[in-house]
Design a protein around this motif. Sequence first.
Motif, PDB file in Angstrom:
ATOM      1  N   ARG A 152       0.787  -1.180  -0.228  1.00 25.23           N
ATOM      2  CA  ARG A 152       0.000  -0.061  -0.065  1.00 25.23           C
ATOM      3  C   ARG A 152       0.980   1.150  -0.060  1.00 25.23           C
ATOM      4  NH1 ARG A 152      -5.538  -1.255   3.276  1.00 25.23           N
ATOM      5  NH2 ARG A 152      -5.569  -3.277   2.736  1.00 25.23           N
ATOM      6  N   LYS A 153       0.401   2.196  -0.462  1.00 24.16           N
ATOM      7  CA  LYS A 153       1.151   3.471  -0.767  1.00 24.16           C
ATOM      8  C   LYS A 153       1.272   4.309   0.658  1.00 24.16           C
ATOM      9  CE  LYS A 153       0.329   4.072  -5.553  1.00 24.16           C
ATOM     10  NZ  LYS A 153      -0.348   4.857  -6.664  1.00 24.16           N
ATOM     11  N   SER A 154       0.192   4.294   1.298  1.00 27.07           N
ATOM     12  CA  SER A 154       0.309   5.309   2.509  1.00 27.07           C
ATOM     13  C   SER A 154      -0.915   4.847   3.463  1.00 27.07           C
ATOM     14  CB  SER A 154       0.295   6.826   2.062  1.00 27.07           C
ATOM     15  OG  SER A 154      -0.913   7.108   1.730  1.00 27.07           O
ATOM     16  N   MET A 155      -1.129   5.406   4.686  1.00 21.37           N
ATOM     17  CA  MET A 155      -2.040   5.317   5.722  1.00 21.37           C
ATOM     18  C   MET A 155      -3.233   6.384   5.131  1.00 21.37           C
ATOM     19  SD  MET A 155      -2.518   3.136   8.004  1.00 21.37           S
ATOM     20  CE  MET A 155      -3.348   4.163   9.487  1.00 21.37           C
ATOM     21  N   ASP A 156      -3.238   7.122   4.174  1.00 16.95           N
ATOM     22  CA  ASP A 156      -3.778   8.138   3.645  1.00 16.95           C
ATOM     23  C   ASP A 156      -4.075   9.287   4.970  1.00 16.95           C
ATOM     24  OD1 ASP A 156      -6.269   9.661   2.726  1.00 16.95           O
ATOM     25  OD2 ASP A 156      -7.486   8.219   3.127  1.00 16.95           O
ATOM     26  N   PRO A 157      -2.904   9.998   5.243  1.00 25.76           N
ATOM     27  CA  PRO A 157      -2.959  10.652   6.257  1.00 25.76           C
ATOM     28  C   PRO A 157      -4.115  11.861   6.385  1.00 25.76           C
ATOM     29  CG  PRO A 157      -0.976  11.079   5.091  1.00 25.76           C
ATOM     30  CD  PRO A 157      -1.446   9.762   4.520  1.00 25.76           C
ATOM     31  N   VAL A 158      -4.290  12.352   5.260  1.00 27.50           N
ATOM     32  CA  VAL A 158      -5.089  13.355   5.125  1.00 27.50           C
ATOM     33  C   VAL A 158      -6.509  13.179   5.412  1.00 27.50           C
ATOM     34  CG1 VAL A 158      -6.367  15.109   3.615  1.00 27.50           C
ATOM     35  CG2 VAL A 158      -3.659  14.809   3.577  1.00 27.50           C
ATOM     36  N   GLY A 159      -6.939  11.902   5.001  1.00 24.91           N
ATOM     37  CA  GLY A 159      -8.125  11.429   5.456  1.00 24.91           C
ATOM     38  C   GLY A 159      -8.135  10.913   6.699  1.00 24.91           C
ATOM     39  N   VAL A 160      -7.005  10.324   7.420  1.00 20.71           N
ATOM     40  CA  VAL A 160      -7.186  10.089   8.581  1.00 20.71           C
ATOM     41  C   VAL A 160      -7.393  11.164   9.555  1.00 20.71           C
ATOM     42  CG1 VAL A 160      -5.793   9.223  10.695  1.00 20.71           C
ATOM     43  CG2 VAL A 160      -5.743   7.965   8.531  1.00 20.71           C
ATOM     44  N   LEU A 161      -6.639  12.324   9.171  1.00 23.83           N
ATOM     45  CA  LEU A 161      -6.662  13.642   9.954  1.00 23.83           C
ATOM     46  C   LEU A 161      -8.387  14.230   9.840  1.00 23.83           C
ATOM     47  CD1 LEU A 161      -5.451  16.105  11.664  1.00 23.83           C
ATOM     48  CD2 LEU A 161      -4.977  17.011   9.258  1.00 23.83           C
ATOM     49  N   LEU A 162      -8.740  14.215   8.821  1.00 24.74           N
ATOM     50  CA  LEU A 162     -10.025  14.887   8.631  1.00 24.74           C
ATOM     51  C   LEU A 162     -11.007  14.096   9.378  1.00 24.74           C
ATOM     52  CD1 LEU A 162     -10.027  15.657   4.856  1.00 24.74           C
ATOM     53  CD2 LEU A 162     -10.160  17.264   6.603  1.00 24.74           C
ATOM     54  N   LEU A 163     -11.111  12.750   9.152  1.00 27.94           N
ATOM     55  CA  LEU A 163     -12.095  11.831  10.048  1.00 27.94           C
ATOM     56  C   LEU A 163     -11.719  12.256  11.508  1.00 27.94           C
ATOM     57  CD1 LEU A 163     -14.173   9.592  10.024  1.00 27.94           C
ATOM     58  CD2 LEU A 163     -12.126   8.003  10.032  1.00 27.94           C
ATOM     59  N   GLY A 164     -10.611  12.057  12.190  1.00 28.73           N
ATOM     60  CA  GLY A 164     -10.240  12.458  13.446  1.00 28.73           C
ATOM     61  C   GLY A 164     -11.011  13.679  13.927  1.00 28.73           C
ATOM     62  N   ILE A 165     -10.651  14.692  13.075  1.00 25.72           N
ATOM     63  CA  ILE A 165     -11.257  16.158  13.603  1.00 25.72           C
ATOM     64  C   ILE A 165     -12.845  16.062  13.601  1.00 25.72           C
ATOM     65  CG2 ILE A 165     -11.441  18.484  12.717  1.00 25.72           C
ATOM     66  CD1 ILE A 165      -8.818  18.219  11.570  1.00 25.72           C
ATOM     67  N   GLY A 166     -13.502  15.394  12.607  1.00 23.25           N
ATOM     68  CA  GLY A 166     -14.631  15.191  12.457  1.00 23.25           C
ATOM     69  C   GLY A 166     -15.432  14.615  13.631  1.00 23.25           C
ATOM     70  N   VAL A 167     -15.021  13.386  14.017  1.00 19.93           N
ATOM     71  CA  VAL A 167     -15.103  12.705  15.066  1.00 19.93           C
ATOM     72  C   VAL A 167     -15.002  13.261  16.521  1.00 19.93           C
ATOM     73  CG1 VAL A 167     -14.890  10.567  16.552  1.00 19.93           C
ATOM     74  CG2 VAL A 167     -14.924  10.241  13.873  1.00 19.93           C
ATOM     75  N   VAL A 168     -13.913  14.113  16.539  1.00 16.45           N
ATOM     76  CA  VAL A 168     -13.953  14.580  17.948  1.00 16.45           C
ATOM     77  C   VAL A 168     -14.917  16.094  18.032  1.00 16.45           C
ATOM     78  CG1 VAL A 168     -12.184  16.482  19.054  1.00 16.45           C
ATOM     79  CG2 VAL A 168     -11.480  14.209  18.173  1.00 16.45           C
TER      80      VAL A 168
END
Length: 488
Positions: A213-229
């Motif tokens: 896999r190329k990456s953990m999709d850090p931007v997606g992880v960050l956006l999801l984390g902010i939304g959930v918080v």
Amino acid sequence: MSAGARQGGTSTTRDDQAADPRRWKALSVCLVAGFMTLLDVSIVNVALPSIRTGLEAPQSDLQWVVSGYALTFGLVLVPAGRFGDMYGRRNAFAFGVALFTLSSAAAGIAQNSTWLVVARLVQGIAGGLINPQVSGLIQQLFRGAERGKAFGLLGATIGISTAIGPMLGGVIIRLGGEQDGWRYVFDVNVPIGVLAIVLAYRYIPKPAEKRPRKSMDPVGVLLLGIGVVLILLPLVESQEWHGTVKWLLPAAGVAVLGVFVAWERRYARRGEPVVDLALFRRRSYGLGALIAALYFAGFTAIFFILTLYLQEGLHYSPLAAGLASTPFAAGSAAASVFGGRIVTRLGRPLVAVGLVLVGVGLIAVEIAVRLVPGQHVAWAIAVPLLVAGVGSGLVISPNQTLTLSEVPVAHAGSAGGVLQTGQRIGTAVGIAVVGSAFFTQVASSHGDYATAFRHALYVTIGFVVVTLAVAFADILADRRSPGERPVH
């Protein structure tokens, strides 16, 4: 389409030959660790008076002991599931258990409330690391009817841990004493965690192969984390944060999740996103996730308001208040195992039957409290809670089996993480809404806890009714389009 097909079909000869002989032992290890993390959601509630006495903790810190765990738990579920999909669920599981064990030990020796809050935040992160690996490993190790049985045991674990937490907390505090009994609530996790790590490396198989896999999709992880918080924070702090401005945060969270969806669609064209949005085009997953979120909004709120009613209104001891929820736990445990065995044949109608039983049981609880509002109320609600518990057992594990039935194994961890994130958000919403109804009525009725409990119960029943409507919608849609096939 048959119910069996919807949930994953029957085992093939190839599946049987490929089945890992250690799979049931591996499942046992996973369930013990999962039980430990989910137990810590509810067990701490009855320990709060002891913590206040032992650490002279202010109310704001006590609130964070509870809500901080729920917040960080929900925050890491999806990226943790993705991590397990990428690098192997055994390693992610063992790391999560190790972190949970260390943070439990830190909580048990806390010298002040700030120390305890930080330890609880780390505990929540560890719990969020562990739980997606459990559902992912079930998807990986089991097929067909066996998968239903495995999810049945997981459902029993969820139901028992949530319902029995207050009782175990009361027992531990009674044995440990009012001053330091709360420390043993955390200390008991340490030997269990150490044993779970050893057994994990013995019984949980190594990943067969690593998917590039190329990456953990850090931007997606960050956006999801902010939304959930943004969504969870004002909900878990609803009793501490006053005013209406706080409700701007969930609206902002929904907006951030909208940006997250747009990003994931764009990212999917050139890589592998943290959440495969195509999963939601599968009716079994999309509606199943909605059913889970709505049901957990009502399910976990039951114990929140029941504990408040019994301890604050009727002055039950922590142990007595905890024992009152035992019929629900017993019914849920038995029905979860049974439901896991028959969900392959009955499908979503089984979930609908369970929701009807939950609704009938809760209505009977309301009637019992109306007729016997005094000290004997725990006996009056025992049978109704047993009925509701049986219904709950026919909802949680069968719904999880059906929801994940068409999910490819390679995405099992992240799909399970999304499902559990919805459950955590549902739990926070339910406790905030039902709790608000409870406390508003207590204030307006000058301390009439029985009436407040009944009014809050109406809201809980409302969540169950809405959940039942979604289940019926899935059943009707299934009859109109019987040709879908699962993905193994």
